[in-house]
Design an enzyme around this catalytic site. Structure first.
Site, PDB file in Angstrom:
ATOM      1  N   ASP A  10      32.320  35.308  33.936  1.00  0.00           N
ATOM      2  CA  ASP A  10      32.636  35.436  35.368  1.00  0.00           C
ATOM      3  C   ASP A  10      32.975  34.053  35.926  1.00  0.00           C
ATOM      4  O   ASP A  10      32.129  33.166  35.959  1.00  0.00           O
ATOM      5  CB  ASP A  10      31.382  36.006  36.067  1.00  0.00           C
ATOM      6  CG  ASP A  10      31.559  36.136  37.563  1.00  0.00           C
ATOM      7  OD1 ASP A  10      30.659  36.698  38.196  1.00  0.00           O
ATOM      8  OD2 ASP A  10      32.574  35.649  38.100  1.00  0.00           O
ATOM      9  N   ASN A  24      46.710  37.364  46.472  1.00  0.00           N
ATOM     10  CA  ASN A  24      47.967  38.019  46.867  1.00  0.00           C
ATOM     11  C   ASN A  24      48.594  37.175  47.967  1.00  0.00           C
ATOM     12  O   ASN A  24      47.960  36.277  48.524  1.00  0.00           O
ATOM     13  CB  ASN A  24      47.727  39.469  47.330  1.00  0.00           C
ATOM     14  CG  ASN A  24      46.786  39.537  48.509  1.00  0.00           C
ATOM     15  OD1 ASN A  24      47.042  38.971  49.565  1.00  0.00           O
ATOM     16  ND2 ASN A  24      45.655  40.183  48.314  1.00  0.00           N
ATOM     17  N   VAL A  33      39.547  39.577  40.402  1.00  0.00           N
ATOM     18  CA  VAL A  33      38.897  38.259  40.517  1.00  0.00           C
ATOM     19  C   VAL A  33      38.952  37.763  41.970  1.00  0.00           C
ATOM     20  O   VAL A  33      38.039  37.073  42.442  1.00  0.00           O
ATOM     21  CB  VAL A  33      39.555  37.245  39.539  1.00  0.00           C
ATOM     22  CG1 VAL A  33      40.972  36.886  39.943  1.00  0.00           C
ATOM     23  CG2 VAL A  33      38.703  36.012  39.376  1.00  0.00           C
ATOM     24  N   ASP A  34      39.982  38.192  42.712  1.00  0.00           N
ATOM     25  CA  ASP A  34      40.077  37.840  44.146  1.00  0.00           C
ATOM     26  C   ASP A  34      38.845  38.368  44.882  1.00  0.00           C
ATOM     27  O   ASP A  34      38.177  37.654  45.636  1.00  0.00           O
ATOM     28  CB  ASP A  34      41.357  38.481  44.707  1.00  0.00           C
ATOM     29  CG  ASP A  34      41.812  37.880  46.029  1.00  0.00           C
ATOM     30  OD1 ASP A  34      42.812  38.370  46.573  1.00  0.00           O
ATOM     31  OD2 ASP A  34      41.180  36.924  46.511  1.00  0.00           O
ATOM     32  N   SER A 126      47.656  37.629  36.847  1.00  0.00           N
ATOM     33  CA  SER A 126      48.622  38.741  36.816  1.00  0.00           C
ATOM     34  C   SER A 126      48.329  39.810  35.768  1.00  0.00           C
ATOM     35  O   SER A 126      49.057  40.808  35.701  1.00  0.00           O
ATOM     36  CB  SER A 126      50.059  38.236  36.591  1.00  0.00           C
ATOM     37  OG  SER A 126      50.599  37.733  37.806  1.00  0.00           O
ATOM     38  N   GLY A 128      45.788  41.866  35.471  1.00  0.00           N
ATOM     39  CA  GLY A 128      44.979  43.006  35.927  1.00  0.00           C
ATOM     40  C   GLY A 128      45.821  43.944  36.766  1.00  0.00           C
ATOM     41  O   GLY A 128      46.735  44.615  36.264  1.00  0.00           O
TER      42      GLY A 128
HETATM   43  N1  APR Z   1      35.978  36.250  36.541  1.00  0.00           N
HETATM   44  C1  APR Z   1      37.062  36.004  35.751  1.00  0.00           C
HETATM   45  N2  APR Z   1      38.094  36.874  35.610  1.00  0.00           N
HETATM   46  C2  APR Z   1      38.004  38.047  36.282  1.00  0.00           C
HETATM   47  C3  APR Z   1      36.911  38.369  37.123  1.00  0.00           C
HETATM   48  C4  APR Z   1      35.869  37.408  37.234  1.00  0.00           C
HETATM   49  N3  APR Z   1      34.791  37.616  38.011  1.00  0.00           N
HETATM   50  N4  APR Z   1      37.138  39.618  37.648  1.00  0.00           N
HETATM   51  C5  APR Z   1      38.299  40.055  37.133  1.00  0.00           C
HETATM   52  N5  APR Z   1      38.827  39.122  36.310  1.00  0.00           N
HETATM   53  C6  APR Z   1      40.052  39.170  35.504  1.00  0.00           C
HETATM   54  C7  APR Z   1      40.597  40.525  35.166  1.00  0.00           C
HETATM   55  O1  APR Z   1      39.891  41.097  34.069  1.00  0.00           O
HETATM   56  C8  APR Z   1      42.030  40.155  34.787  1.00  0.00           C
HETATM   57  O2  APR Z   1      42.072  39.795  33.408  1.00  0.00           O
HETATM   58  O3  APR Z   1      41.079  38.550  36.239  1.00  0.00           O
HETATM   59  C9  APR Z   1      42.315  38.905  35.626  1.00  0.00           C
HETATM   60  C10 APR Z   1      43.341  39.093  36.722  1.00  0.00           C
HETATM   61  O4  APR Z   1      43.234  40.419  37.230  1.00  0.00           O
HETATM   62  P1  APR Z   1      43.280  40.698  38.807  1.00  0.00           P
HETATM   63  O5  APR Z   1      42.077  40.127  39.432  1.00  0.00           O
HETATM   64  O6  APR Z   1      43.545  42.159  38.965  1.00  0.00           O
HETATM   65  O7  APR Z   1      44.527  39.842  39.327  1.00  0.00           O
HETATM   66  P2  APR Z   1      46.093  40.109  39.207  1.00  0.00           P
HETATM   67  O8  APR Z   1      46.442  40.969  38.062  1.00  0.00           O
HETATM   68  O9  APR Z   1      46.692  38.747  39.300  1.00  0.00           O
HETATM   69  O10 APR Z   1      46.405  40.936  40.540  1.00  0.00           O
HETATM   70  C11 APR Z   1      46.276  40.282  41.769  1.00  0.00           C
HETATM   71  O11 APR Z   1      44.884  41.983  42.685  1.00  0.00           O
HETATM   72  O12 APR Z   1      42.786  41.650  43.516  1.00  0.00           O
HETATM   73  C12 APR Z   1      44.106  41.785  43.855  1.00  0.00           C
HETATM   74  O13 APR Z   1      44.333  40.517  45.877  1.00  0.00           O
HETATM   75  C13 APR Z   1      44.659  40.546  44.500  1.00  0.00           C
HETATM   76  O14 APR Z   1      46.697  41.622  45.156  1.00  0.00           O
HETATM   77  C14 APR Z   1      46.130  40.722  44.227  1.00  0.00           C
HETATM   78  C15 APR Z   1      46.144  41.338  42.839  1.00  0.00           C
END
Ligand code: APR
Length: 180
Positions: A10, A24, A33-34, A126, A128
């Protein structure tokens, strides 16, 4: 010379100088992760993001255009700074996604350099919600960070933080790319 590290876990728990958020373009927080970063940082982080967004009100690409990054304080997080970058949504690869994803890593490192930071942790931007193929994203991440570090000698430590098993396995399989 900087050290590249791989970690599964994490990102909000790391005591590095900067953690990078996969945000975003509105900087309003989200899931993934946001969401984790904003939950751990507390409301102060969102308030600072909203002040940045207010200063960019009316900007056609939103508070933070895809590929760009902004830097804020840490709120209640253990790090010194949070760098919010907006990755590309995957539309198949012909919409400039690779270049925009590379720009996220390059611009985040530039902000870290300008802030005089020495260590930075990246999530798998990107891969997720935005659906970027994980292996292609990993290769861009590692290659872009390696290429950018030559222009940021002050950065001594870069950590790629994988939350899910799949990404962790992919980054491990790229071990050959780790050596400078
Ligand atoms: N620590 C590290 N990595 C994490 C955590 C954490 N606590 N939580 C999730 N992740 C990982 C996910 O497993 C994924 O591999 O972060 C990576 C990116 O995934 P997302 O968070 O979904 O980000 P992204 O694909 O860039 O999409 C961004 O999602 O949350 C919204 O506001 C954000 O609109 C934006 C979009």
């Amino acid at each position: 010379m900087a050290v590249l590290e791989l970690l599964q876990g994490d990102i909000t728990r790391l005591t590095v100088d900067a953690i990078v958020n996969a945000a975003n373009s509105s900087l309003r927080g989200g899931s993934g992760v946001d969401g984790a970063i904003h939950r751990a940082a507390g409301p102060e982080l969102l308030a600072e993001c909203q002040r940045i967004a207010a200063r960019r009100k009316g900007h056609p690409a939103g508070a933070c255009p895809t590929g760009e990054a902004v830097i804020t304080g840490p709120g209640r997080l253990l790090c010194k700074k949070v760098i919010h970058t907006v990755g590309p949504i995957w539309y198949g690869g012909a919409e400039g996604e690779p270049g925009l994803l590379a720009a996220c890593y390059r611009n985040s490192l530039l902000l870290a350099k300008e802030a005089g930071l020495e260590s930075i942790a990246f999530p798998n931007i990107s891969t997720g919600v935005y659906g970027y193929p994980k292996a292609a994203a990993a290769e861009i991440a590692i290659q872009t960070v390696k290429a950018s570090l030559s222009k940021a000698p002050g950065i001594k430590r870069v950590i790629f933080v994988c939350y899910d098993e799949e990404n962790y396995g992919i980054y491990k399989s790229f071990a050959g790319l780790w050596s400078f």
